[in-house]
Design an enzyme around this catalytic site. Structure first.
Site, PDB file in Angstrom:
ATOM      1  N   TYR A 186       0.813  -1.256   0.102  1.00  0.00           N
ATOM      2  CA  TYR A 186      -0.152   0.279   0.131  1.00  0.00           C
ATOM      3  C   TYR A 186       0.945   0.999  -0.149  1.00  0.00           C
ATOM      4  O   TYR A 186       1.944   1.279   1.183  1.00  0.00           O
ATOM      5  CB  TYR A 186      -1.127   0.181   1.358  1.00  0.00           C
ATOM      6  CG  TYR A 186      -1.573   1.499   1.287  1.00  0.00           C
ATOM      7  CD1 TYR A 186      -2.893   2.109   0.534  1.00  0.00           C
ATOM      8  CD2 TYR A 186      -1.428   1.969   2.244  1.00  0.00           C
ATOM      9  CE1 TYR A 186      -3.372   2.955   0.716  1.00  0.00           C
ATOM     10  CE2 TYR A 186      -1.933   3.406   2.596  1.00  0.00           C
ATOM     11  CZ  TYR A 186      -2.826   3.728   1.493  1.00  0.00           C
ATOM     12  OH  TYR A 186      -3.927   5.451   1.929  1.00  0.00           O
ATOM     13  N   GLY A 212      -5.172   5.846  -0.317  1.00  0.00           N
ATOM     14  CA  GLY A 212      -6.254   5.976   0.164  1.00  0.00           C
ATOM     15  C   GLY A 212      -6.910   4.935   0.016  1.00  0.00           C
ATOM     16  O   GLY A 212      -7.005   3.700  -0.144  1.00  0.00           O
ATOM     17  N   ASN A 241       1.675  10.406   6.979  1.00  0.00           N
ATOM     18  CA  ASN A 241       0.873   9.279   7.607  1.00  0.00           C
ATOM     19  C   ASN A 241       1.752   9.225   8.926  1.00  0.00           C
ATOM     20  O   ASN A 241       1.633   7.999   9.541  1.00  0.00           O
ATOM     21  CB  ASN A 241       1.369   8.375   6.115  1.00  0.00           C
ATOM     22  CG  ASN A 241      -0.299   7.243   6.856  1.00  0.00           C
ATOM     23  OD1 ASN A 241       0.029   6.135   6.660  1.00  0.00           O
ATOM     24  ND2 ASN A 241      -1.607   7.975   7.344  1.00  0.00           N
TER      25      ASN A 241
END
Length: 518
Positions: A60, A67, A202
């Site tokens: 990811y 997202g 993040n």
């Protein structure tokens, strides 16, 4: 506690709230642990990711979009461009800019998290953060735009952008292009590796840094509010038995009883209990240890939560280089900091409300046991035209009301965003910013209350209703500190400059309290 100009070693031991504050205030410098084993613990995560990419692994934010765009597959030839796009499209922050002090804390908090070795970043990225702190080159970071999950994406994009030489920095008091300052100092921008944009952005570094700063300001206000309560009790000729040791042994909350001990010692109650015409003082005096103590007793668990968050890997995915795992989760969620900040801001606002009520008693001759109205020290024929602290009390009421208005918990205002991928978010950064605003307002209330309560005690002394030699050493010291910079208000004068100076002294912990030496 670190000492002046000491080094805070990242990657050696857990970082404390005090160390982040020392870094923020320029009392300490950040330094990476030079032990080869620490560098290896960082490098192994980045090396694992590099090998995984060569094997066409799906990660990811590395081989996928971000997202809700996780379903978009990114061709391997484009993965090195992806973090650059992440930093750029998040460059939409608005509002005021974080101060240099706050930005130092933010960089210190992010470096702490990335130093845990679970973010898949390179050693070079940590060195670049260390370089920014060493040269005091602070990213210009707008305060608004984070919902606190997926972490502080937008504000931290300004950190990521500076690492690669983009956007603006605050350097030597000026806002300048990053590239210009880097060129001047011979600093090379880094090139973000595939996971590094996400690793920087993040996470919860902004809210956590602000929480560290708020925590230490709150510690000081707890002590200052206790001292102001003692001054008010003396000025009102209150009943010192309200703080009796036997009384408080019956309700043994440790923080509450510490506050009662501080006030009791300030009042010399253990030597000669002060007589009072009232059997029971009003709640804002009698119950002050219970009000201040509720916050004092909450501080240990708030410290534990803030420092746990600070010393955690709080991005996604987590990269286990040693075990060679990529673990997708939600460690960017700032719920713990949101809970602490919503709690702390309520506790601080209660201090403002307490001092506001104490000042109302001091100012009003119907309740202040013979003090002049509005604490005016004017005498004889000067009394009718002088107004003492009349307007200051209005200001205290205004600042308190605004503080109370900001206590609405931010954490319950979650908004679904980003195509319902971020459908439950923490609002931790908004809670932290609210807390800092409430701290500012409460520090203003405390500045005015310190002036007024000292004036009230001095009026008692001048009227020979109080012998200054009977006062405790701590109270005498406070009076001496205050009147070294503040003259008794016997003729009306603008007090703005003095109030601002007192607020600054409070924020710099200048006034001596029980644990803070000034």
């Amino acid at each position: 506690m670190t000492t002046a100009n000491s080094n805070i070693i990242y990657g050696e031991s857990p970082i404390s709230i005090e160390q982040i504050n020392d870094l923020a205030k320029g009392r300490a410098q950040a330094q990476l642990n030079t032990d080869p084993s620490f560098k290896q613990s960082i490098d192994q995560g980045a090396e694992f990711l590099k090998n995984l990419l060569q094997e066409d692994g799906v990660i990811y934010g590395v081989t996928t979009g971000y997202g809700d765009s996780v379903t978009e597959q990114v061709p391997l030839e484009s993965v090195h461009e992806l973090p650059l796009h992440l930093t750029r499209f998040h460059g939409c922050g608005l509002g005021d800019t974080f101060s240099v002090e706050q930005s130092r804390a933010i960089l210190g908090a992010r470096l702490t998290s990335l130093s845990q070795g679970f973010s898949g970043v390179t050693w070079e990225l940590l060195q670049q953060l260390e370089t920014l702190l060493k040269h005091d080159i602070m990213p210009r970071i707008p305060q608004e735009g984070s919902v606190g999950a997926s972490g502080d994406l937008t504000p931290l994009s300004y950190v990521a952008a500076v690492l690669i030489g983009e956007r603006e920095v605050i350097y030597q008091g000026q806002v300048r292009p990053t590239a210009e300052v880097f060129s001047e100092l011979g600093i090379e921008p880094i090139k973000l590796q595939p996971k590094e944009g996400l690793a920087i952005m993040n996470g919860t570094a902004v809210m956590t840094a602000l929480a560290c700063l708020a925590y230490q300001r709150a510690e000081y206000l707890i002590e200052l509010c206790s001292r102001i309560t003692a001054l008010c009790s003396i000025a009102l000729q209150g009943n010192s038995a309200h703080f009796d040791e036997i009384l408080f042994s019956a309700k043994p909350h440790p923080g509450q009883n510490q506050v009662a001990t501080w006030i009791r010692d300030d009042l010399n109650h253990h030597q000669h209990p002060r007589n009072s015409s009232r059997l029971q003082d009003r709640y804002s005096i009698r119950c002050a240890p219970h009000i201040i103590g509720a916050l004092k007793d909450s501080m240990p668990w708030m410290r534990q939560i803030i420092e746990t968050e600070l010393n955690s890997a709080n991005d996604n995915p987590i990269i286990d280089g040693a075990g060679q795992h990529v673990l997708h989760g939600g460690h960017f969620y700032g719920g713990h900091i949101a809970m602490v900040m919503d709690t702390l801001k309520t506790g601080i606002a209660n201090l403002a409300d307490l001092m506001d009520r104490q000042m109302a008693l001091l100012m009003d001759r119907k309740f202040n046991n013979g003090l002049p109205n509005n604490l005016s020290a004017a005498t004889a024929d000067r009394k009718p035209i002088n107004h003492g602290f009349k307007a200051v009390q209005i200001g205290i009421s205004a600042w308190t009301a605004e503080a109370l208005k900001h206590t609405m918990p931010a954490s319950v205002f979650s908004r679904s965003t980003e195509c319902h991928n971020q459908d439950k978010v923490s609002m931790g950064t908004i809670a932290a910013r609210d807390c800092l605003r409430i701290l500012q307002l409460t520090e203003q209330v405390a500045a005015a209350s310190l002036m007024a309560s000292c004036q009230a005690v001095q009026i008692r002394i001048n009227q020979q209703e109080l012998n200054s030699e009977s006062l405790s050493d701590t109270i005498q010291n406070t009076l001496s500190e205050v009147f070294a910079e503040f003259s008794l208000v016997d003729e009306d004068r603008p007090l703005e400059a003095e109030l601002r100076q007192f607020v600054s002294h409070i924020q710099n912990q200048r006034w001596t309290t029980y644990s803070f030496g000034g």
